[in-house]
Write a protein that holds these residues in place. Structure first.
Motif, PDB file in Angstrom:
ATOM      1  N   SER A   1       0.856  -1.167  -0.053  1.00  0.00           N
ATOM      2  CA  SER A   1       0.044  -0.032   0.080  1.00  0.00           C
ATOM      3  C   SER A   1       0.691   1.215   0.154  1.00  0.00           C
ATOM      4  N   ILE A   2       1.889   1.197   0.961  1.00  0.00           N
ATOM      5  CA  ILE A   2       2.958   2.487   0.934  1.00  0.00           C
ATOM      6  C   ILE A   2       3.624   2.514  -0.352  1.00  0.00           C
ATOM      7  N   PHE A   3       3.927   1.580  -0.961  1.00  0.00           N
ATOM      8  CA  PHE A   3       4.756   1.348  -2.298  1.00  0.00           C
ATOM      9  C   PHE A   3       3.806   2.000  -3.245  1.00  0.00           C
ATOM     10  N   LEU A   4       2.362   1.519  -3.380  1.00  0.00           N
ATOM     11  CA  LEU A   4       1.614   2.234  -4.608  1.00  0.00           C
ATOM     12  C   LEU A   4       1.463   3.788  -4.160  1.00  0.00           C
ATOM     13  N   ALA A   5       1.225   4.251  -2.899  1.00  0.00           N
ATOM     14  CA  ALA A   5       1.124   5.567  -2.799  1.00  0.00           C
ATOM     15  C   ALA A   5       2.097   6.111  -3.020  1.00  0.00           C
ATOM     16  N   ASN A   6       3.420   5.871  -2.619  1.00  0.00           N
ATOM     17  CA  ASN A   6       4.606   6.615  -2.921  1.00  0.00           C
ATOM     18  C   ASN A   6       4.737   6.622  -4.164  1.00  0.00           C
ATOM     19  N   GLU A   7       4.298   6.045  -5.194  1.00  0.00           N
ATOM     20  CA  GLU A   7       4.590   6.013  -6.644  1.00  0.00           C
ATOM     21  C   GLU A   7       3.713   7.223  -7.121  1.00  0.00           C
ATOM     22  N   ILE A   8       2.612   7.347  -6.584  1.00  0.00           N
ATOM     23  CA  ILE A   8       1.436   8.429  -7.164  1.00  0.00           C
ATOM     24  C   ILE A   8       1.502   9.655  -6.387  1.00  0.00           C
ATOM     25  N   GLN A   9       1.852   9.864  -5.330  1.00  0.00           N
ATOM     26  CA  GLN A   9       1.825  10.997  -4.281  1.00  0.00           C
ATOM     27  C   GLN A   9       2.441  12.143  -5.009  1.00  0.00           C
ATOM     28  N   ASP A  10       2.923  12.221  -5.942  1.00  0.00           N
ATOM     29  CA  ASP A  10       3.557  13.661  -6.613  1.00  0.00           C
ATOM     30  C   ASP A  10       2.584  14.184  -7.490  1.00  0.00           C
ATOM     31  N   LYS A  11       1.582  13.173  -8.014  1.00  0.00           N
ATOM     32  CA  LYS A  11       0.634  13.574  -8.758  1.00  0.00           C
ATOM     33  C   LYS A  11      -0.751  13.627  -8.013  1.00  0.00           C
ATOM     34  N   TYR A  12      -0.889  12.862  -7.000  1.00  0.00           N
ATOM     35  CA  TYR A  12      -2.245  12.717  -6.355  1.00  0.00           C
ATOM     36  C   TYR A  12      -1.934  13.180  -5.084  1.00  0.00           C
ATOM     37  N   LYS A  13      -3.034  13.766  -4.264  1.00  0.00           N
ATOM     38  CA  LYS A  13      -3.104  13.590  -2.622  1.00  0.00           C
ATOM     39  C   LYS A  13      -3.583  12.441  -2.303  1.00  0.00           C
ATOM     40  N   ILE A  14      -2.936  11.736  -1.292  1.00  0.00           N
ATOM     41  CA  ILE A  14      -3.449  10.519  -0.620  1.00  0.00           C
ATOM     42  C   ILE A  14      -4.114  10.956   0.603  1.00  0.00           C
ATOM     43  N   PHE A  15      -5.393  10.207   0.524  1.00  0.00           N
ATOM     44  CA  PHE A  15      -6.148  10.474   1.725  1.00  0.00           C
ATOM     45  C   PHE A  15      -6.162   8.816   2.283  1.00  0.00           C
ATOM     46  N   TYR A  16      -6.096   8.778   3.694  1.00  0.00           N
ATOM     47  CA  TYR A  16      -6.205   7.458   4.169  1.00  0.00           C
ATOM     48  C   TYR A  16      -7.070   7.366   5.439  1.00  0.00           C
ATOM     49  N   TYR A  17      -7.951   6.243   5.280  1.00  0.00           N
ATOM     50  CA  TYR A  17      -8.978   5.953   6.481  1.00  0.00           C
ATOM     51  C   TYR A  17      -8.992   4.483   6.651  1.00  0.00           C
TER      52      TYR A  17
END
Length: 307
Positions: free
Chosen positions: A23-39
């Motif tokens: 999950s972190i790996f996927l978020a890290n890849e995209i977080q420069d283009k999208y905001k990451i919201f976690y719940y």
């Protein structure tokens, strides 16, 4: 216009291991283009007809000792997301099922991976019954008479809960122990009973499937004296290649899962036999593959999803 937000429904970040977590790996890849919201799943609601998650915008940093930073806490209308990733660990219990029903309300507005209806309909172990010709001798039952029959044909048997995960509660039995099996059934209801494959000591193979395509694999070698190939149980990951037989089986399953609207999944082989775990709830291993081979399937994941 849809905001550039990716929501992740998962276990609290403090419980995750950044060294291995997908999950972190996927978020890290995209977080420069999208905001990451976690719940977390418990913080998902339907309020005035809207699907609302109580969570926080978050960033991840592999180079920091504290690998995540909560930026802003918020109640978010998930309609405002571009993508939602369902990434909490099983067990596949009533809370898990309830979240799939809630997220079903968003399916026509937001792309959800994996599709909530699909993961509700596909039991990770029971779904494998359709592939029994590729598997070791396998039984799904609570019937002690039927379970005893499988013992009469095999020296060692593995029994597993149907709705558990990560190698938890798996038992290796060398003889039919009615008392132990009855206790196991009392806790877990229907169970999976399977002939033991001794070559597990040389490792299993985890195969990654994205959007109907077989995209990579790793092997996981149990620690000495163990029969569990899960990295959470001390197994060592190594690079591997699929045999022709494994590739043929993987492609059959990949094609079926795409028809079932499963975008991201993982399947496992032991000694070229499918072991019966069709991982569709929160498949993992992408970070480990990257560390072993520099193959970044997070890039593949987002490229396929955005396509």
């Amino acid at each position: 216009m849809t905001n550039k937000i990716v929501a992740i429904q998962g276990n609290h970040p403090s419980t995750l291991n950044p060294i291995t977590d997908t999950s972190i790996f996927l978020a890290n890849e995209i977080q420069d283009k999208y905001k990451i919201f976690y719940y977390e799943p418990k913080n998902l609601s339907i309020i005035n007809g809207k699907v609302i998650a109580k969570g926080y915008f978050i960033s991840f940093n592999y180079n920091s000792k504290k690998f995540f930073k909560i930026i802003k806490k918020q109640n978010l209308n998930l309609e405002n997301c571009k993508f939602i990733l369902i990434r909490q660990d099983p067990p596949f219990n009533l809370e898990y099922i309830s979240t799939t029903y809630i997220l079903d309300h968003l399916k026509k507005k937001v792309k959800i991976i994996n599709d909530p209806t699909s993961i509700r309909n596909i039991s990770e172990k029971l779904y494998s019954a359709k592939y029994k010709k590729f598997m070791p001798n396998t039984l799904f039952s609570q019937d002690l008479i039927e379970i005893k029959k499988i013992f009469s044909k095999n020296n060692k048997i593995i029994i597993k809960p149907i709705h558990s995960y990560s190698g938890n509660d798996i038992l290796l039995l060398k003889k039919f122990d009615q008392k132990k099996i009855k206790k196991f059934i009392k806790i877990h209801d229907h169970i999976m009973i399977q002939s033991f494959l001794p070559k597990i000591e040389k490792g299993d193979k985890r195969v990654f499937i994205i959007n109907g395509k077989v995209v990579g694999a790793i092997s996981r070698i149990p620690k000495k004296g163990s029969y569990l190939s899960n990295m959470s149980k001390g197994a060592m990951p190594v690079n591997t290649k699929l045999t022709n037989k494994e590739m043929v089986i993987s492609k059959i399953i990949a094609k079926d899962l795409k028809k079932e609207n499963i975008f991201f999944s993982g399947i496992d082989f032991i000694d070229q036999k499918l072991n019966g775990d069709i991982n569709v709830t929160s498949p993992t291993g992408l970070k480990t593959l990257f560390d072993l081979s520099n193959i970044n399937l997070a890039k593949t994941f987002w490229k396929e999803l955005k396509a």
